[in-house]
Enzyme design. Structure first.
Site, PDB file in Angstrom:
ATOM      1  N   ASP A 321       4.284  64.183  61.814  1.00 52.56           N
ATOM      2  CA  ASP A 321       3.395  63.462  62.707  1.00 52.56           C
ATOM      3  C   ASP A 321       3.822  61.991  62.751  1.00 52.56           C
ATOM      4  O   ASP A 321       4.137  61.401  61.721  1.00 52.56           O
ATOM      5  CB  ASP A 321       1.969  63.588  62.155  1.00 52.56           C
ATOM      6  N   GLU A 350       7.494  63.577  65.857  1.00 48.25           N
ATOM      7  CA  GLU A 350       7.180  62.750  67.012  1.00 48.25           C
ATOM      8  C   GLU A 350       7.985  61.468  66.866  1.00 48.25           C
ATOM      9  O   GLU A 350       7.750  60.708  65.920  1.00 48.25           O
ATOM     10  CB  GLU A 350       5.689  62.414  67.039  1.00 48.25           C
TER      11      GLU A 350
END
Ligand code: CA
Length: 638
Positions: A321, A350
């Site tokens: 993340d 990400e």
């Protein structure tokens, strides 16, 4: 459990340097990393995971060499719970199970003293990762435990639990669809669902980490039993592995639920978080804090944590993340350490942050820096937004709703975000330079848990869309994703035409919004069959997953087209493909469009929302007309 098995447990399992609770029936040794300049560190032993009685308190001593605070507690502590409390600068920071608890009581407030041997399901010692020749062979299915199984329509017994994924209904759905990896949304112990109130409706995605190295209690059948969640998580992994499905964990090391209550802050105040030049907590996560992977112990924590999940839980991949909150060096070290366990463990993340970080951008794991992180992938927002529209405006569509000038970004995504001679980077939406060195460094997708799901986005960006049109465009979008040279990734439920009723950020929305409606499989069988067909075609034909930038540049040729039309050929039969000159045409216009192709005899395997690998029809032509809002896929028979 006798003395011998505890001793064997300690020797057979990989050791975690960070924090250890070494049990024996006569005494338990506690070793915690905590502030070296703390005035006092106290260990408390309780008879229960919450409430109950304090059995004893012990002062811990700093061992300067290992930087650990240590104490030995005599007696048999099996089944008890522990916390530590740190006194620094005149302040007690509050009880915590420490940063590396491996078992906890209800709601994760206290560590639990158990033997991990007791948590292994039968046959766990022979559990194996399903074979994976190359990461480009992955087909990733992103899912939330509750979304997937909680609806009464699911026919799954263990609704919202890890065990749901051990049931034949769940497994057969996934294997029939054909995916070979599930990416489970945060499944470590998170803060926002009260595990003692599970009869009340509660929902969260889980991006609010509490104990990074323990499974979440609300997904187990008994959160008060520390062994239960560990055992059931392992049963889930084992069942998926038996079905040939890999398990990817969503990891959220970039921030904690809060600062004050976090194990990081309570053991070593202010060490683990980045601060800005003026002394404020930096907020690159957008969640109120940002961890400091560039600091030695935080870096070590991330590395030891992923190693622990890979070794103890047989996890096959990690999705980071807000990966760009972490520094490049840490990510490369994570790669290096996981390679020692199994190089097929996949890492992606990400390639962005949610605010500016208190660290130089050129040293952070941004998408633009993926070239410096071999064998680590990032999500391609280029292909996502070329297909569905920009992230910051739900009502704005793009290629799939028939808007021009998205073709080049889409082509860039189809090529796997590598440098390709036919792509004009000046026309690509977000990147002016190719950021992937190899196509398996790019995740191709059109939707994920964030933002609207595909159905809702289509409704929001195309006023008055009919159901038939919505289905056509949905299938067209996924055709681009699954024929991309990047790694295809889909949100769970898209194969059932899921809706979240237009809710964009459904992180704590009720089940009514987030749950899959399994009855949609009966309502829209053509949607499931098309997704299944796309995945099967990809898995049967290596030409769609060349796995090397050089091979993509050699074989992937884009054909000249007009607006709202993208066409490409995979020339020859690369990697021994049984099909030759695979040709894919994506037409998002509301009228038929034509593409010139080399004269030849072609077998059509996909058209008008139907896929049949054995062939739908054979045609001889140098011109192919594609119906509105559909894709054609065919190959050269002669
Ligand atoms: Ca929890």
């Amino acid at each position: 459990m006798g003395l011998l098995s505890f001793l064997f447990a300690a020797s057979a399992r990989s050791q975690v340097d960070f924090q250890q609770v070494e049990y024996s029936p006569r005494a338990t040794d506690f070793k915690f990393v905590a502030a070296p300049d703390a005035k006092r560190v106290v260990l408390n032993i309780y008879d229960s995971g919450a409430g109950g009685r304090l059995l004893k308190s012990k002062k811990m001593k700093l061992d300067k060499l290992s930087q650990q605070w240590k104490v030995r507690v005599k007696g048999n502590l099996a089944g008890t719970f522990y916390t530590i409390n740190v006194l620094k600068d005149g302040k007690w920071y509050g009880e915590t199970p420490g940063v590396f608890a491996q078992a906890v009581g209800i709601n994760g407030q206290r560590g639990a003293i158990i033997s991990l041997d007791d948590t292994d399901p039968v046959g766990w010692n022979v559990d194996k990762r399903p074979a994976l020749a190359s990461p480009s062979d992955l087909v990733i299915y992103e899912m939330h435990h509750r979304d997937f199984s909680v609806s009464p329509t699911s026919s799954i017994k263990n609704k919202g639990k890890f065990l749901a994924l051990t049931e034949p209904r769940a497994i057969s759905h996934l294997t029939t669809l054909g995916i070979n990896a599930v990416h489970i949304l945060p499944s470590f112990d998170y803060a926002s669902v009260d595990e003692s109130q599970l009869e009340k409706p509660q929902y969260n995605w889980g991006y609010d980490p509490l104990n990074y190295n323990v499974p979440e209690g609300s997904y187990s059948t008994d959160p008060a039993d520390p062994k239960c969640r560990i055992n059931e998580f392992k049963q889930m992994v084992q069942a998926l592995h038996k079905a040939g499905i890999r398990v990817i964990l969503d990891v959220v090391y970039n921030h904690t639920f809060d600062i004050e209550g976090s194990a990081f802050q309570r053991t070593w105040p202010d060490y683990y978080y980045r601060k800005t030049a003026d002394g404020q907590y930096s907020n690159g996560s957008g969640c109120g804090n940002e961890t400091a992977s560039d600091k030695a112990w935080m870096r070590k924590f991330i590395i030891e944590s992923v190693k622990y999940w890979a070794n103890e839980y047989h996890i096959d991949g990690f999705r980071f993340d807000l990966m760009a909150v972490h520094d490049i060096e840490t990510m490369n070290l994570v790669r290096k350490e996981l390679d020692k366990i199994d190089p097929s463990i996949f890492i992606y993340g990400e390639g962005w942050s949610a605010g500016s970080c208190a660290y130089p951008e050129d040293k952070l794991a941004f998408k633009a820096n993926v070239t410096e992180m071999p064998c680590i992938a990032a999500f391609s927002d280029e292909i996502r937004d070329a297909l569905r529209g920009p992230w910051n405006d739900d009502s704005q569509g793009a290629f799939i709703v028939g808007l021009k000038d998205n073709e080049e970004s889409l082509k860039y995504g189809i090529a796997g975000c590598i440098d390709h001679p036919q792509i004009d980077m000046t026309k690509v939406n977000y990147s002016k330079k190719a950021w992937a060195k190899e196509p398996q460094q790019a995740i191709a997708y059109v939707s994920c848990h964030d933002d609207m799901c595909l159905v809702d986005r289509l409704k929001a960006s195309k006023k008055g869309i009919t159901e038939a049109e919505l289905i056509r465009l949905d299938l067209l979008a996924q055709t681009a994703v699954f024929t991309s040279q990047g790694i295809p990734f889909m949100l769970s439920g898209e194969e059932m035409l899921r809706t979240k009723q237009g809710v964009h950020n459904s992180y704590n929305s009720p089940d009514a919004i987030n749950q899959l409606d399994w009855d949609n499989l009966k309502r829209y069988p053509q949607v499931f069959n098309y997704y299944k067909g796309l995945i099967s075609m990809r898995r049967n034909h290596p030409a769609f997953r060349l796995g090397s930038a050089d091979l993509v540049r050699k074989h992937l040729e884009f054909l000249p087209t007009s607006d709202c039309l993208v066409a490409f050929r995979i020339n020859g039969s690369p990697k021994g493909d049984t099909w030759k000159n695979i040709t894919v045409v994506l037409n998002s216009a509301d009228h038929p469009q034509s593409v010139s192709i080399p004269q030849g005899k072609y077998t059509v395997v996909c058209c008008d929302g139907i896929i049949n690998e054995n062939g739908i029809e054979t045609i001889e032509t140098d011109q192919i007309e594609v119906d509105p809002q559909t894709a054609i896929i065919m190959w050269n028979v002669e």
